[in-house]
Design a protein around this motif. Structure first.
Motif, short mmCIF file in Angstrom:
data_model
loop_
_atom_site.label_atom_id
_atom_site.label_comp_id
_atom_site.label_asym_id
_atom_site.label_seq_id
_atom_site.Cartn_x
_atom_site.Cartn_y
_atom_site.Cartn_z
N TYR A 1 33.02 -45.70 38.84
CA TYR A 1 32.49 -46.63 37.84
C TYR A 1 32.53 -45.95 36.47
CZ TYR A 1 29.34 -49.62 35.19
OH TYR A 1 28.81 -50.44 34.24
N PHE B 1 31.31 -53.41 39.76
CA PHE B 1 31.87 -52.86 40.97
C PHE B 1 32.95 -53.76 41.55
CE2 PHE B 1 27.94 -50.37 41.08
CZ PHE B 1 28.49 -49.15 41.34
N PHE C 1 25.73 -45.39 43.88
CA PHE C 1 26.78 -44.59 43.24
C PHE C 1 27.16 -43.41 44.13
CE2 PHE C 1 26.89 -45.35 38.37
CZ PHE C 1 26.90 -46.71 38.57
N ASP C 2 26.15 -42.70 44.65
CA ASP C 2 26.41 -41.55 45.51
C ASP C 2 27.18 -41.96 46.75
OD1 ASP C 2 25.06 -39.90 43.76
OD2 ASP C 2 23.16 -40.00 44.86
N GLY D 1 30.77 -42.81 45.80
CA GLY D 1 31.49 -41.59 45.49
C GLY D 1 31.82 -40.78 46.72
N SER E 1 29.36 -41.38 39.87
CA SER E 1 30.08 -42.27 40.80
C SER E 1 31.40 -41.64 41.24
CB SER E 1 30.35 -43.62 40.14
OG SER E 1 31.26 -43.49 39.05
#
Length: 199
Positions: free
Chosen positions: A69, A10, A124-125, A128, A65
């Motif tokens: 990512y 990241f 990730f969520d 995003g 993502s």
């Protein structure tokens, strides 16, 4: 788990961007990167859902993502090989492709670390969603429309800032992957700061 080690993750985000998520000491903080063991755990989580090809794993991580990512084949395939070596995954030939599946020992390991895997996907969520906010703002600027839930028009300074940002992104649209990753990190930090301040 831990071998192999990948270069990309990241990146060095500010704490305000990646903090939270219920990960305790494993939370993304200042300078936190997605480690090789984290990637292996995410792969096991995906394999637990269904058997997958290597390129499907890369695509799924990209989609979850929202494009932020995207691990390279040079990261994912060595991780899959390692999972196979330690007995957490099996591979079956399917023509010229390899189909990977999780094993019972892999399920056991995942079960013991399921909270961590879920927390990683939660991050990730979150990343995003913030990137989507940036994209929506840029689309609104391009179309000249205000967001649907906006009760008033933005100030002249805000419109100018949005215009300048869109122009800067257009200039960098075809830059190298490393440069695009750097820009994405800047945008994510900015989105987090904006979302965290009310009024």
């Amino acid at each position: 788990m831990g071998r192999p080690r990948g270069r990309h993750g990241f990146g060095p985000f500010g704490r305000s961007f990646m903090e939270g998520g219920g990960m305790g000491g494993r939370g993304f903080g200042m300078g936190r990167k997605l480690s090789s063991s984290d990637l292996q755990l995410l792969i096991l989580k995906l394999l637990d859902e269904r058997s997958r090809y290597g390129y499907e794993i890369i695509k799924e991580l990209e989609e979850r993502s929202k494009g932020f990512y995207v691990p390279s084949p040079g990261m994912v395939y060595p991780a899959l090989t390692y999972l196979e070596e330690i007995g957490y995954a099996t591979v079956a030939a399917d023509g010229s492709r390899k189909l990977y599946s999780i094993t019972e020992p892999g399920k056991d390991y995942l079960g013991k670390n399921l909270a961590t895997a879920d927390a990683l996907f939660t991050q990730f969520d979150r990343v995003g969603e913030r990137m989507d906010q940036v994209r929506r703002a840029l689309r609104d600027e391009e179309s000249g429309e205000e967001p649907a839930d906006s009760g008033r028009r933005g100030s002249r300074e805000l419109h100018r800032a949005r215009h300048d940002l869109r122009a800067a992104l257009a200039d960098k649209w075809h830059s190298s992957r490393e440069e695009q990753r750097r820009i994405a990190e800047i945008l994510a930090r900015a989105a987090a700061e904006i979302a965290g301040k009310q009024g």
